[in-house]
Motif scaffolding. Structure first.
Motif, PDB file in Angstrom:
ATOM      1  N   UNK A 120       0.752  -1.113  -0.072  1.00 30.33           N
ATOM      2  CA  UNK A 120      -0.087   0.024  -0.048  1.00 30.33           C
ATOM      3  C   UNK A 120       0.901   1.005   0.146  1.00 30.33           C
ATOM      4  N   UNK A 121       0.590   2.188  -0.576  1.00 32.46           N
ATOM      5  CA  UNK A 121       1.142   3.624  -0.649  1.00 32.46           C
ATOM      6  C   UNK A 121       0.173   4.532  -0.002  1.00 32.46           C
ATOM      7  N   UNK A 122       0.652   5.328   1.083  1.00 30.35           N
ATOM      8  CA  UNK A 122      -0.108   5.957   2.095  1.00 30.35           C
ATOM      9  C   UNK A 122      -0.060   7.335   2.244  1.00 30.35           C
ATOM     10  N   UNK A 123      -0.832   8.182   2.136  1.00 29.58           N
ATOM     11  CA  UNK A 123      -0.519   9.759   2.670  1.00 29.58           C
ATOM     12  C   UNK A 123      -1.606  10.093   3.429  1.00 29.58           C
ATOM     13  N   UNK A 124      -1.168  10.872   4.620  1.00 25.29           N
ATOM     14  CA  UNK A 124      -2.440  11.467   5.221  1.00 25.29           C
ATOM     15  C   UNK A 124      -2.323  12.959   5.302  1.00 25.29           C
TER      16      UNK A 124
END
Length: 246
Positions: A120-124
């Motif tokens: 998974x690639x994640x950004x918050x």
């Protein structure tokens, strides 16, 4: 009112471009070999977060839910890739004894390999323009879990190429991650769509569009000056030399 001498126009291109020869999907065998090279196993469930560690990038939101996520994902690995400018995340990881799960990798020249081995690639992020790191992950065939902001919405189609969650809802975030963990086929489907979506952000496309814009501008200028030239702009190689010819 002073009279304007020149009119202005706004041109739209799809970002600065991503090198698709560097960021690309890999086979299961290639992914396994890369994981071995980088010190990870095939059993690890890897989430990559490529961004400077700061308040806006909001990595702390994910890190605070590691205990909960590990109850569902025992093999979880979170790779934080980028310069540290805020100590909050590291302090939390140290205090909660999470260093086996959360790794601070700092600046890395092999971001492409780290992206390709991820699940998974994640950004918050609280705010984004057009995030290149998300496009790079898409080009590698990785599903994206990202916070709801203008930049992410322009790239991620919710429930089709990934999941968009509210930056104020930890439950939405963890639900999306756990759902993807439990459904490998869903990860594959979303990743395949992302490969197609990423092609329009190829650096060659961006360079071509910029060349056309500069060519038009140069031609307009020369016509205004009475030169009457036929103009063209040539980009020799993506992200390298730019030359003008008339």
């Amino acid at each position: 009112m002073r009279r304007q001498r020149h009119h202005s126009e706004i041109y739209k291109i799809d970002g600065v471009g991503v090198n698709l020869s560097r960021f690309h999907p890999c086979s299961a065998e290639e992914k396994s070999a890369l994981r071995t090279e980088l010190g990870y196993s095939d059993d690890d469930f890897i989430i990559t977060v490529v961004a400077e560690l700061n308040k806006n990038k909001n990595q702390i939101m994910l890190v605070r839910k590691v205990h909960e996520l590990k109850s569902e994902i025992p093999s979880l690995k979170i790779l934080l890739i980028g310069k540290e400018t805020l100590p909050t995340v590291r302090e939390y990881v140290t205090a909660e004894n999470l260093s086996d799960t959360v790794q601070f990798l700092g600046y890395r020249p092999d971001v492409d390999k780290l992206t390709m081995i991820s699940d998974i690639a994640f950004s918050a992020s609280l705010r984004e323009g057009l995030p290149v790191n998300i496009i790079e992950a898409m080009a590698c065939g990785i599903p994206v879990v990202a916070s709801d902001n203008r930049g992410h919405r322009s790239l991620v189609r919710d429930k089709e190429t990934g999941f968009i969650f509210s930056p104020w809802s930890e439950k939405e975030m963890t639900d999306a991650i756990i759902l993807l963990y439990k459904n490998p086929s869903l990860r594959t489907e979303m990743g395949a769509r992302n490969i197609t979506e990423a092609k329009k952000y190829a650096v060659e496309s961006s360079v071509s569009k910029m060349a056309a814009i500069y060519g038009e501008m140069l031609c307009d200028t020369r016509k205004t000056d009475g030169g009457g030239y036929n103009c063209r702009v040539v980009f020799a190689r993506p992200c390298e030399e730019m030359s003008y010819a008339a």
